[in-house]
Design a protein around this motif. Structure first.
Motif, short mmCIF file in Angstrom:
data_model
loop_
_atom_site.label_atom_id
_atom_site.label_comp_id
_atom_site.label_asym_id
_atom_site.label_seq_id
_atom_site.Cartn_x
_atom_site.Cartn_y
_atom_site.Cartn_z
N LEU A 12 26.16 8.90 -28.91
CA LEU A 12 25.27 9.67 -28.82
C LEU A 12 25.50 11.26 -29.30
CD1 LEU A 12 23.33 8.81 -25.57
CD2 LEU A 12 22.23 8.67 -27.74
N LYS A 13 26.58 11.50 -28.91
CA LYS A 13 26.91 12.89 -29.22
C LYS A 13 27.27 12.85 -30.87
CE LYS A 13 28.55 14.48 -24.66
NZ LYS A 13 29.50 14.75 -23.88
N SER A 14 27.87 12.15 -31.36
CA SER A 14 28.50 12.12 -32.59
C SER A 14 27.63 11.52 -33.85
CB SER A 14 29.62 11.46 -32.72
OG SER A 14 29.58 10.00 -32.27
N PHE A 15 26.49 10.59 -33.43
CA PHE A 15 26.02 9.95 -34.67
C PHE A 15 24.69 10.79 -34.58
CE2 PHE A 15 22.78 6.47 -35.26
CZ PHE A 15 23.08 6.15 -36.70
N ASN A 16 24.32 11.03 -36.09
CA ASN A 16 23.17 11.81 -36.25
C ASN A 16 21.90 11.02 -36.47
OD1 ASN A 16 24.81 14.13 -36.71
ND2 ASN A 16 25.41 13.66 -38.72
N GLY A 17 21.86 9.98 -36.44
CA GLY A 17 20.65 8.93 -36.50
C GLY A 17 20.30 8.69 -34.96
N LEU A 18 19.53 7.39 -34.74
CA LEU A 18 18.70 7.08 -33.66
C LEU A 18 19.84 6.36 -32.81
CD1 LEU A 18 15.18 6.47 -34.58
CD2 LEU A 18 15.83 8.36 -33.13
N VAL A 19 19.87 6.15 -31.45
CA VAL A 19 20.52 5.20 -30.59
C VAL A 19 19.57 4.68 -29.67
CG1 VAL A 19 22.41 5.06 -29.01
CG2 VAL A 19 22.85 6.75 -30.85
N VAL A 20 19.43 3.46 -29.97
CA VAL A 20 18.30 2.92 -29.07
C VAL A 20 19.02 2.10 -28.00
CG1 VAL A 20 16.40 1.27 -29.10
CG2 VAL A 20 16.75 2.61 -30.84
N ILE A 21 18.77 2.30 -26.60
CA ILE A 21 19.32 1.46 -25.54
C ILE A 21 18.32 0.76 -25.14
CG2 ILE A 21 20.67 1.74 -23.53
CD1 ILE A 21 21.84 4.58 -24.35
N ASP A 22 18.48 -0.65 -24.99
CA ASP A 22 17.71 -1.52 -24.62
C ASP A 22 18.09 -1.66 -23.20
OD1 ASP A 22 15.91 -3.52 -24.00
OD2 ASP A 22 16.07 -4.60 -25.92
N GLU A 23 17.19 -1.27 -22.06
CA GLU A 23 17.37 -1.49 -20.71
C GLU A 23 16.57 -2.61 -19.98
OE1 GLU A 23 19.39 2.79 -19.26
OE2 GLU A 23 17.24 2.44 -18.80
N ALA A 24 16.12 -3.57 -20.66
CA ALA A 24 15.07 -4.43 -20.10
C ALA A 24 15.75 -5.08 -18.82
CB ALA A 24 15.06 -5.82 -21.16
N TYR A 25 16.92 -4.98 -18.68
CA TYR A 25 17.53 -5.52 -17.35
C TYR A 25 17.99 -4.50 -16.27
CZ TYR A 25 17.09 -9.66 -20.18
OH TYR A 25 16.90 -10.75 -21.00
N ILE A 26 17.60 -3.26 -16.42
CA ILE A 26 18.16 -2.16 -15.82
C ILE A 26 17.73 -2.16 -14.18
CG2 ILE A 26 15.98 -0.64 -16.18
CD1 ILE A 26 19.69 0.42 -15.91
N ASP A 27 16.67 -2.87 -13.82
CA ASP A 27 16.50 -2.72 -12.41
C ASP A 27 17.40 -3.68 -11.70
OD1 ASP A 27 13.52 -1.41 -12.01
OD2 ASP A 27 13.63 -2.62 -13.92
N PHE A 28 18.18 -4.53 -12.42
CA PHE A 28 19.06 -5.36 -11.72
C PHE A 28 20.67 -4.85 -11.68
CE2 PHE A 28 15.83 -8.03 -13.41
CZ PHE A 28 15.36 -8.32 -12.51
N ALA A 29 20.93 -3.61 -12.45
CA ALA A 29 22.01 -3.18 -12.29
C ALA A 29 22.34 -2.01 -11.54
CB ALA A 29 22.23 -2.55 -13.95
N ASP A 30 23.63 -1.66 -11.18
CA ASP A 30 23.82 -0.69 -10.18
C ASP A 30 24.41 0.80 -10.89
OD1 ASP A 30 24.55 0.71 -7.78
OD2 ASP A 30 26.49 -0.27 -7.70
N ARG A 31 23.47 1.18 -11.89
CA ARG A 31 23.64 2.48 -12.39
C ARG A 31 22.28 3.23 -12.54
NH1 ARG A 31 21.80 2.60 -17.53
NH2 ARG A 31 21.85 0.78 -18.84
N PRO A 32 22.46 4.67 -12.65
CA PRO A 32 20.98 5.38 -13.24
C PRO A 32 20.54 4.66 -14.91
CG PRO A 32 22.64 6.61 -12.31
CD PRO A 32 23.26 5.48 -12.41
N SER A 33 19.41 5.01 -14.82
CA SER A 33 18.76 4.89 -16.19
C SER A 33 19.11 5.79 -17.22
CB SER A 33 17.43 4.57 -16.19
OG SER A 33 16.75 4.51 -17.56
N TRP A 34 19.13 5.60 -18.53
CA TRP A 34 19.62 6.42 -19.41
C TRP A 34 18.33 7.54 -19.58
CZ3 TRP A 34 24.08 8.15 -21.79
CH2 TRP A 34 25.12 7.66 -21.70
#
Length: 348
Positions: free
Chosen positions: A169-191
């Motif tokens: 995210l810091k180095s790339f000048n284009g778009l970074v798409v993070i697909d969090e379809a399953y985020i509710d089952f993961a043990d971390r905060p959302s992006w």
């Protein structure tokens, strides 16, 4: 400073989008003689004779409250597949631009690229199913517009490195798409909590998994106001039906029910994982942060086909790169999981 207008396909910069009177009047009450609707009503008991809100303002306001973001950072689509397609249509010039996917991953990133005639550079995940930062950096060219990251990843189930994702995210000048379809089952905060830190970040989420609303087809793209404005400009005028908007809005008012379902699914996941690991013919049950397992089996294709005969439907991933011998198994109800285990034990 990242500016999505610099990525935008040139001919879209002067595009005049379709507009309606509802762009100028946002109220719900009035004498509506602007859209050639049937003023009498519908043939159903409920009236669906009026077009839905084209910008889903009430729904976005409730989502913003729940997710802790500005409602102007929300784009709503017909499933996540619509924003995936719109990202290509907005930012990738057919026959010229490129994207990077991290394989194995969700198949629609490549399918949508192929439909839009956009080249795909496939970078393999490591043998631990994580991002290969060196290979990604090597694959980036001046034609690379988007990097797709599915986390938790489908079909492997695991969360991908936060540190590597942050570096990209810091180095790339284009778009970074993070697909969090399953985020509710993961043990971390959302992006989504870092949207204001990274203007080139788009986070996809969905109502299809944890919320149990797959049939309604509603996906969410959280992004900068600049990106959201572009997606609104090129989307279909009324891309989410009134039925979907009303039902999802009602569902969002019952957050406790959703949390109860997630809690139950996580319990079922733990139990199913233990059962699968004890089975003869199971080589490995990979760790998961989603509501499914990738399971490496002896004779995976045969197992898959024989279970179909028993009306137990899994997802054969044995032919997918890095997933050889793999079957993807969704966590079901207790009864469904018991049926699966019972049928697997019968196989010789």
């Amino acid at each position: 400073m990242f500016d999505p207008q610099k990525l935008l396909r040139p001919h879209l910069k002067t595009l005049v989008p379709y507009t309606s009177a509802r762009d100028e009047y946002k109220g719900d009450e009035g004498v509506f003689l602007d859209a050639n609707e049937n003023p009498i009503g519908s043939i159903t008991e409920e009236n669906w004779n009026r077009y839905p809100d084209p910008y889903q303002l009430s729904l976005k306001a409730k989502l913003a409250e729940i997710k802790g973001v500005d409602s102007n950072q929300i784009f709503l689509g017909n499933g996540s597949d619509e924003p995936i397609d719109l990202i290509y249509r907005a930012f990738c010039e057919p026959g010229n631009d490129e994207v990077i996917i991290n394989a194995p991953t969700y198949g629609m990133y490549k399918v949508s690229a192929d439909i839009n005639n956009v080249s795909v550079k496939e970078v393999l995940l490591t043998d631990k199913f994580d991002l290969d930062q060196g290979a990604i950096n090597k694959a980036i060219s001046d034609k690379t517009k988007v990097i797709w990251i599915c986390s938790p990843n489908n079909p492997t189930g695991n969360d991908l490195s936060i540190e590597i994702t942050e570096s990209i995210l810091k180095s790339f000048n284009g778009l970074v798409v993070i697909d969090e379809a399953y985020i509710d089952f993961a043990d971390r905060p959302s992006w989504i909590n870092r949207l204001n830190e990274f203007p080139n970040l788009i986070v996809l989420q969905t109502m299809s998994k944890a919320w149990g609303l797959a049939a309604l087809r509603m996906g969410i793209a959280f992004c900068s106001v600049g990106v959201r404005t572009i997606l609104d400009k090129i989307k279909a005028p009324y891309n989410l039906s009134g039925l979907t908007q009303r039902t999802v809005l009602d569902s969002l008012k019952n957050l406790d029910k959703k949390e109860e379902m997630v809690k139950q699914l996580l319990l079922n996941r733990d139990q199913l994982g233990s059962e699968l690991e004890s089975l003869e013919g199971v080589v490995k049950v990979y760790p998961t942060d989603a509501n499914f397992f990738l399971v490496k089996m002896i004779n995976a294709r045969e197992v898959y086909l024989r279970l179909i005969e028993k009306k137990v439907i899994l997802r054969d991933r044995s032919g997918v790169v890095l997933c050889e011998g793999g079957i993807r198994i969704t966590v079901g109800t207790e009864e469904e999981n018991e049926r699966l285990i019972k049928e697997l034990k019968k196989l010789k």
